[in-house]
Design a protein around this motif. Structure first.
Motif, PDB file in Angstrom:
ATOM      1  N   ARG A  46      26.581 -76.472  -2.398  1.00  0.00           N
ATOM      2  CA  ARG A  46      26.888 -77.534  -1.292  1.00  0.00           C
ATOM      3  C   ARG A  46      26.623 -78.936  -2.206  1.00  0.00           C
ATOM      4  NH1 ARG A  46      30.544 -78.226   2.405  1.00  0.00           N
ATOM      5  NH2 ARG A  46      30.344 -75.875   2.559  1.00  0.00           N
ATOM      6  N   GLN A  49      28.157 -80.076  -5.371  1.00  0.00           N
ATOM      7  CA  GLN A  49      30.124 -80.056  -5.162  1.00  0.00           C
ATOM      8  C   GLN A  49      30.026 -81.377  -4.239  1.00  0.00           C
ATOM      9  OE1 GLN A  49      31.396 -76.284  -4.215  1.00  0.00           O
ATOM     10  NE2 GLN A  49      31.172 -74.749  -5.775  1.00  0.00           N
ATOM     11  N   LEU A  81      32.687 -83.345  -3.160  1.00  0.00           N
ATOM     12  CA  LEU A  81      32.648 -81.821  -1.736  1.00  0.00           C
ATOM     13  C   LEU A  81      32.562 -83.152  -0.091  1.00  0.00           C
ATOM     14  CD1 LEU A  81      33.862 -78.844  -1.090  1.00  0.00           C
ATOM     15  CD2 LEU A  81      31.453 -78.391  -0.428  1.00  0.00           C
ATOM     16  N   LEU A  88      33.706 -75.026  -3.286  1.00  0.00           N
ATOM     17  CA  LEU A  88      35.335 -74.873  -4.556  1.00  0.00           C
ATOM     18  C   LEU A  88      34.372 -74.095  -4.895  1.00  0.00           C
ATOM     19  CD1 LEU A  88      35.082 -78.814  -5.039  1.00  0.00           C
ATOM     20  CD2 LEU A  88      36.204 -77.786  -3.729  1.00  0.00           C
TER      21      LEU A  88
END
Length: 107
Positions: A46, A49, A81, A88
């Motif tokens: 996380r 991204q 993100l 993703l």
């Protein structure tokens, strides 16, 4: 050479926030989209991204049950993100860091 670690006093934010990867790209003189992260944690994925990096996942005991989209679904033009957005697709998934070495060396 440098290391950015969550327990460093100059670490402004820790994973899953994107700051560690944004700072690493800045120190390398690169745009985040020019970088690839190798991560074995969901918070690390996380974080990477969120910073706009593409990610290669590395399996571990904590993530072995997670569903992974096929690598063909990964975008080559990385974009950050959004907070709270679903993760993703990964560029690739390797079984462990030792396997990663073999993949990179073409063995």
């Amino acid at each position: 050479d440098f290391i950015i670690a969550g327990d460093d006093p100059d670490c402004a934010q820790q994973k899953p926030q994107p700051w560690p990867y944004l700072e690493a790209a800045r120190r390398l003189g690169l745009q985040p989209a020019q970088c690839v992260a190798f991560e074995d944690s969901l918070s690390g994925i996380r974080s990477a991204q969120g910073a706009g990096l593409r990610v290669v996942g590395v399996r571990c005991a904590a993530n072995c049950g997670c569903e992974v989209a096929p690598a063909e679904a990964a975008t080559l033009a990385a974009s950050p993100l959004a907070a709270g957005a679903p993760l993703l697709p990964l560029l690739a998934l390797v079984d462990d860091f030792a396997r990663l070495d073999r993949v990179l060396l073409g063995l």
